[in-house]
Design an enzyme around this catalytic site. Structure first.
Site, PDB file in Angstrom:
ATOM      1  N   ASN A 272       0.752  -1.109  -0.060  1.00  0.00           N
ATOM      2  CA  ASN A 272      -0.001  -0.116   0.031  1.00  0.00           C
ATOM      3  C   ASN A 272       0.751   1.401   0.028  1.00  0.00           C
ATOM      4  O   ASN A 272       1.890   1.274   0.532  1.00  0.00           O
ATOM      5  CB  ASN A 272      -1.021   0.023   1.147  1.00  0.00           C
ATOM      6  CG  ASN A 272      -1.357  -1.398   1.589  1.00  0.00           C
ATOM      7  OD1 ASN A 272      -1.981  -1.907   0.668  1.00  0.00           O
ATOM      8  ND2 ASN A 272      -0.931  -1.857   2.681  1.00  0.00           N
ATOM      9  N   GLU A 305       8.583  -5.130  -0.995  1.00  0.00           N
ATOM     10  CA  GLU A 305       7.431  -4.308  -0.968  1.00  0.00           C
ATOM     11  C   GLU A 305       7.803  -2.657  -1.212  1.00  0.00           C
ATOM     12  O   GLU A 305       7.192  -2.019  -1.811  1.00  0.00           O
ATOM     13  CB  GLU A 305       6.487  -4.156   0.426  1.00  0.00           C
ATOM     14  CG  GLU A 305       6.193  -5.707   0.768  1.00  0.00           C
ATOM     15  CD  GLU A 305       5.327  -6.386  -0.241  1.00  0.00           C
ATOM     16  OE1 GLU A 305       4.538  -5.731  -0.782  1.00  0.00           O
ATOM     17  OE2 GLU A 305       5.736  -7.549  -0.203  1.00  0.00           O
ATOM     18  N   GLU A 327       4.452  -7.834 -10.159  1.00  0.00           N
ATOM     19  CA  GLU A 327       4.982  -8.865  -9.290  1.00  0.00           C
ATOM     20  C   GLU A 327       6.179  -9.682  -9.969  1.00  0.00           C
ATOM     21  O   GLU A 327       7.547  -9.570  -9.224  1.00  0.00           O
ATOM     22  CB  GLU A 327       3.911 -10.233  -9.145  1.00  0.00           C
ATOM     23  CG  GLU A 327       2.880  -9.411  -8.321  1.00  0.00           C
ATOM     24  CD  GLU A 327       3.240  -8.709  -7.078  1.00  0.00           C
ATOM     25  OE1 GLU A 327       4.291  -8.689  -6.645  1.00  0.00           O
ATOM     26  OE2 GLU A 327       2.066  -8.099  -6.587  1.00  0.00           O
TER      27      GLU A 327
END
Ligand code: B3K
Ligand code: ZN
Length: 887
Positions: A272, A305, A327
């Site tokens: 996020n 991340e 990814e």
């Protein structure tokens, strides 16, 4: 439950959205069972969409309270809004504001998607489609909006309030027991990147100054009292931030970067924007509780991340079919980071082990799919090794093919051109086609054709003409929905080694069947079904070293002799191929022995050439210990099963592998003893890779020694277990001891649990270790452990450890009486009602059921069919089942 369940979504049906959402203003009042969410959306028709189209916002199990269009309340009827969608049949033709109020119960959210409670905190998970469980939204990655989030809560319940972006306002509410914070994220993003967290958390703070001088406040939030365990994660974060600046020219872009560690999380972590949420397994570490592997895992996931900030967030995916765009690329980036921070050769070996175990296995069964799928029923089932690991391999191949300079230029072009947009694989590839001047159309087939190509190589040295003939052939077996396959562009990195082990220079030789560029670069771009290459001008026999560094994700089948493989193992300048030679040598013997065992015969004595080759590596004082440990680690039972491909008897495989471990343990006893008993350095524990490598060798040697000399091994293991000052040595000793049944191991297990009873992450190791014991009593042990107070079916980490550990135990999950299959089916049924994503993941254990011998195959199928009889299965489980059982 959603109403669109079971309907396949097709890539070919993609259309741009009919509406765009410019801003999302959220006002969220946190409450454990009744959280109020008010959302204000600024919506406008999309010029690229259909004119006069209705507006259909996604929801998932929502409780709508009120809806306002341009400030006017609309009647909350089923025409307008249901739990699963909000529909305006004739929305305004110009920009307009829609407000919706929903009520949520975070405590009842056991799926861990949307807003839920973990421990004493509120947190969210939105990827892929969790935002629609918070409020109505155009929940698709190509709708990018600017978010402002006001969060309000009771001060004691949630003293910390975090959101995406920067905090622009915070303070008390009129009720002195309450407070609020407003977070604003200036970067438009899809709703899957939304996050909020509230709770009583401690913060480890630090800061980072970017290359251009921007000061970024860093925070890692953990359960109270645990900040000391986040120090390594913080260090990894700062190293990642610096590395992305130097390796990819990417700087961080907000004033703050926060990470929150929670103990209930379906996967590893989530990127996020500005507020990563992590499974605490990938944050918390101390020498006492975490292994070297855990430290390496933390470094990888933190980096992964963080790197998503550019590859995923600044440039996102147009639709979920393009998932590998973020990814695969981000895995490639985190692999490169770890390779730079650690030993590149050892990192590559470890990555290829994972690729083979997870991705090749997936590719070999009914769940095989394209790196870019063209159809899905449940997107959460596509966060797979194929999307991630094979996706990363494609990027690596691309760099091999076009070279580093063009690759770097292509990346820069990609960042410049697509920043702030939702892109596709075509957008990505065209940047590299432009930068390299090459046509990448054929290469693009890697995205759209499933299956692991088999690369067959036969070589012959012709002494009369001083030439080496290499015949290459490639074939990809059919996969579901793809009966016939075209040839792939396979970059084969190659070199030559003479029989004495010296490298042979390529510049002195001439070649047929190789272009000038291929000969110069040492990379063959093999893109046809077959090719013959003749290398001339060699004055003595040479051994080809092919697919160096594992330059393509293929299954290499070579006819190299044992002697040639031994030459490569001893001398190849490419460490990966040295390791690979050892694996190939061992696999040949293991598969022969497996066949022998199935005929009821005993394993053959180990070929002396094999033990000699291993001994030479083990006794080489110059060798990197981590590399030696990798050489000593035999191919796993699951890898061997996949290599066999059919009529698999896991008991025979297990027995063959144990026989080889015993043989090696005995033959190499003295060398193993020397390594296994090597004294610990006096220096305090450090997770640095050199230290970790030494421990890996000591512990691998111990395990092999114990296979050959159980009593001696057991005694050494017990001593190490008692004396260890770190989890790596302690757990390795316990694992070795666990292979010998008896009161000794039970006593060690009990002591281990007692010392770490208040450390859930160590409890997971304790559960997983017991689940992995290759003995018939293990299933009962696992059932018994499920009743242990430390176990909970509500916590994914506990399930992954105990149930996942058992499912990975090849001989016990695949018991001949089918009890392992029946057990897993039972678990999937129970879990499905609680957490479908985790249930579906557990079901993946069946992915090779069709390759088993017939008794097991019948029992596995019966277990799967039993699950299908359950009415009201989740889409997640239903989708995997359908694919597992399809003909
Ligand atoms: N993007 C997330 C994975 C989300 C999984 C949703 N089922 C973590 C990662 O790959 O970094
Ligand atoms: Zn990712």
């Amino acid at each position: 439950m959603r109403t669109d369940q079971g309907q396949p979504i097709l890539l070919s049906d993609y259309r741009p959205p009919d509406h765009l959402i410019e801003t999302v203003e959220l006002d969220i009042v946190l409450h454990r069972t009744a959280t109020r969410v008010r959302s204000r959306l600024r919506i406008r028709p999309n010029p690229a969409g259909r004119a006069d189209a209705p507006l259909r916002l996604d929801g998932d199990g929502l409780v709508p309270h009120a809806v306002w269009l341009e400030g006017t309340a609309l009647p909350v009827t089923a025409d307008l809004v249901t739990p699963d969608r909000l529909m305006l049949a004739t929305p305004p033709r110009h920009a307009f504001t829609l407000e919706v109020e929903t009520l949520l119960d975070p405590s009842a959210n056991t799926q861990l998607m949307g807003l839920y409670r973990s421990g004493s905190a509120y947190c969210t998970q939105c990827e892929a489609e969790g935002f629609r469980r918070i409020t109505y939204m155009l929940d698709r990655p190509d709708v990018l909006a600017v978010y402002t989030t006001r969060i309000e809560a009771d001060r004691r319940d949630a003293p910390v309030l975090l959101g995406n972006g920067n905090c622009i306002e915070a303070g008390p509410c009129p009720d002195p027991d309450r407070h609020y914070a407003v977070w604003h994220d200036p970067f438009p993003k899809p709703c899957y990147l939304f996050a909020l967290v509230g709770g009583a958390l401690d913060c480890l703070s630090d800061s980072f100054t970017t290359a251009s001088g921007r000061i970024v406040e860093l925070g890692i939030y953990v359960e109270p009292g645990k900040t000391a365990q986040a120090v390594y994660a913080m260090d990894a974060l700062k190293r990642s931030m610096r590395w992305d600046e130097t390796a990819f020219g990417r700087e961080y872009d907000l004033d703050v970067f926060n990470i929150v560690a929670v103990s209930d999380f379906n996967m590893g972590a989530m990127e996020n924007k500005g507020l990563n949420v992590f499974n605490d397994k990938y944050i918390l570490a101390s020498p006492r509780t975490a292994t070297d592997g855990d430290y390496a895992g933390i470094e990888t996931v933190i980096a992964h991340e963080y790197f998503h900030n550019w590859t995923g967030n600044r440039i996102t995916c147009r639709d979920w079919f393009q998932l590998c765009l973020k990814e695969g690329l981000t895995v490639f980036r985190d692999q490169e980071f770890s390779a730079d921070e650690r030993s590149r050769a050892v990192k590559r070996i470890a990555d290829v082990r994972t690729l083979r175990l997870r991705q090749f296995t997936e590719d070999a069964g009914p769940l095989a799919h394209n790196v870019r799928p063209n159809r899905y029923v449940e997107i959460n089932n596509f966060y797979t090794a194929t999307i991630y690991e094979k996706g990363a391999e494609i990027i690596r191949m691309l760099r091999h093919l076009i070279g580093r300079t063009a690759f770097d230029q292509g990346m820069t072009l990609y960042f410049d051109r697509h920043d702030g947009t939702a892109a596709t694989i075509e957008h990505f590839l065209s940047c590299f086609a432009e930068a390299s001047g090459r046509d990448l159309t054929a290469f693009g087939r890697w995205y759209d054709q499933a299956g692991t190509p088999e690369l067959r190589v036969s070589t012959q040295f012709d002494a009369a003409s001083n030439s080496l003939v290499i015949d290459l052939a490639q074939i990809t077996a059919p996969t579901p929905g793809q009966p016939s396959k075209g040839p792939m562009v396979i970059p084969i990195d190659f070199g030559l080694v003479d029989r004495n082990g010296a490298p042979v220079r390529l510049d002195g030789i001439t070649a047929d069947g190789l272009s000038e560029a291929e000969l110069r670069s040492g990379v063959i771009a093999f893109d046809t079904p077959q090719r013959r290459i003749v290398l001339r001008g060699l004055d003595h026999p040479v051994v080809p070293s092919l697919l160096r560094g594992f330059s393509a994700p293929v299954r290499l089948v070579t006819d190299l002799s044992e002697a040639d493989l031994a030459t490569l193992l001893a001398h190849d300048s490419d460490s990966f191929n040295r390791w690979q030679a050892a694996q190939t040598l061992a696999t040949r013997v293991l598969l022969d022995d497996t066949a022998r065992m199935r005929r009821g015969e005993a394993a053959a004595p180990l070929p002396p050439s094999l033990t000699a080759a291993f001994a030479a590596v083990l006794d080489d004082p110059q060798a990197d210990p981590a590399f030696v440990a990798q050489v000593l680690t035999l191919p796993g039972e699951a890898d061997l099963a996949r290599d066999l491909g059919q009529d698999v008897d896991p008991d025979a495989l297990h027995a063959a592998r144990e026989a080889m471990r015993l043989g090696l343990g005995r033959a190499l006893g003295n060398s193993l003893r020397r390594h296994a008993a090597a004294p610990e350095t006096a220096a305090p524990y450090s997770p640095a890779s050199a230290d970790a490598g030494r421990r890996a060798l000591r512990n691998t040697a111990l395990s092999l020694l114990a296979a050959g000399a159980p009593e001696e091994g057991q005694a050494l293991a017990e001593a190490r277990f008692a004396a260890a000052d770190n989890m790596t040595d302690q757990l390795a000793a316990l694992a070795t001891a666990c292979l010998v049944p008896g009161p000794g191991r039970e006593d060690m297990l009990a002591r281990f649990h007692a010392s770490f009873a208040d450390e859930p992450l160590v409890t997971d190791k304790w559960l997983a270790l017991q689940a992995s014991i290759p003995e018939p009593g293990t299933l009962d042990r696992v059932r018994h452990l499920m009743t242990h107070p430390a176990f909970s079916m509500g916590t994914p980490n506990r399930i992954y450890a105990l149930i996942g550990g058992f499912a990975a135990n090849q001989s016990q999950f695949n018991r001949r009486d089918g009890a392992g299959y029946a057990f897993l089916a039972e678990i999937v049924l129970v879990l499905d009602g609680k957490n479908p994503q985790v249930a579906a993941r557990m079901l993946n254990a069946f992915r090779l059921w069709r390759t088993m011998e017939s008794t097991r195959r019948t029992l596995a199928e019966a277990a799967l069919r039993r699950i299908t009889q359950q009415t009201s299965l989740s889409t997640d489980v239903g989708d995997i089942l359908t694919r597992l059982l399809a003909n």
